[in-house]
Write a protein that holds these residues in place. Sequence first.
Motif, PDB file in Angstrom:
ATOM      1  N   GLN A 129       1.553  -1.746   2.367  1.00 39.84           N
ATOM      2  CA  GLN A 129       0.514  -1.060   3.138  1.00 39.84           C
ATOM      3  C   GLN A 129      -0.799  -1.835   3.110  1.00 39.84           C
ATOM      4  O   GLN A 129      -1.500  -1.931   4.118  1.00 39.84           O
ATOM      5  N   ALA A 130      -1.138  -2.387   1.951  1.00 35.69           N
ATOM      6  CA  ALA A 130      -2.418  -3.082   1.795  1.00 35.69           C
ATOM      7  C   ALA A 130      -2.407  -4.481   2.380  1.00 35.69           C
ATOM      8  O   ALA A 130      -3.436  -4.995   2.813  1.00 35.69           O
ATOM      9  N   SER A 131      -1.237  -5.113   2.418  1.00 36.57           N
ATOM     10  CA  SER A 131      -1.168  -6.520   2.824  1.00 36.57           C
ATOM     11  C   SER A 131      -0.985  -6.727   4.324  1.00 36.57           C
ATOM     12  O   SER A 131      -1.246  -7.813   4.840  1.00 36.57           O
ATOM     13  N   GLU A 132      -0.502  -5.700   5.045  1.00 37.88           N
ATOM     14  CA  GLU A 132      -0.162  -5.820   6.461  1.00 37.88           C
ATOM     15  C   GLU A 132       0.888  -6.917   6.684  1.00 37.88           C
ATOM     16  O   GLU A 132       0.907  -7.582   7.716  1.00 37.88           O
ATOM     17  N   LEU A 133       1.746  -7.091   5.685  1.00 40.30           N
ATOM     18  CA  LEU A 133       2.838  -8.057   5.784  1.00 40.30           C
ATOM     19  C   LEU A 133       4.177  -7.317   5.849  1.00 40.30           C
ATOM     20  O   LEU A 133       4.277  -6.147   5.500  1.00 40.30           O
TER      21      LEU A 133
END
Length: 267
Positions: A129-133
């Motif tokens: 969620q935090a990395s957008e990966l």
Amino acid sequence: MRSVWKGAISFGLVNVPVRLFSALEEHDVPLHQVHDADGGRIRYQRRCEVCGEVVDFQHIDKAFDDGEKTVVVTKEDLASLPSEHSREIEVVEFVPSDQIDPILLDRTYYLEADPKTRKPYALLLKTLQASELTAITRFAMRQKTRLAALRARGDILTLQTLLWADEVRSPDELEGGAGAKVTPQELKMSASLVESYAGDFHPEQYTDDYQAELRKLIDAKLEKGEALDTEATFGTPAEGDEEGGGTVVSLMDALKRSVEEARRRSG
């Protein structure tokens, strides 16, 4: 829902026990083939072309034909392949989500956390969620090695199987829009038309009209008494599923060792 696969996500030295559930369900009205004269069910038999006998499924193996010779591959042969015994969804790399061409996307599954070990699942979920990966993974299911995209969707991890690159046909032989001349006026008019149709996408507002009308037709026939006794003409198919297991290790220790190993590989 019933799980279709059970194992663990392998993330460095961290194992995340999960169960796989299909995110999709079909609502097509099931239709069978019947004899138009008496409504009897039409069935296809598995008949051997050598001896002429009807063969039970348990006695059927698979084979590869190269045009001249046939190689029989038994159930034991398939079971001996390494990937068939694997119960891991191996994370191989993390990539920007916009680099995954939608044409590669196949089926979608939900991943459920093991109730006893939810913390590793939550860690991977929040990291994505935090990395957008998107995590690119490999795993084996139903005698096939599959490539898949692991994503966060709300508070649930999803796994979307991907087609292999050589399974996507090249459109080079097809005629596209290259070479056609479009005037500025035509482009402006086309953009105006697009704008008149613009809006937010809400998939629930679209329905399958054909299936709805087919259901109405069937209900009308039932109401008129235009039906046959099912027991006299139809049979019942068999069903099955598959399951497996996963392994859990110390979370913090596995994270530290995974980061150290990644740093060593990168020099």
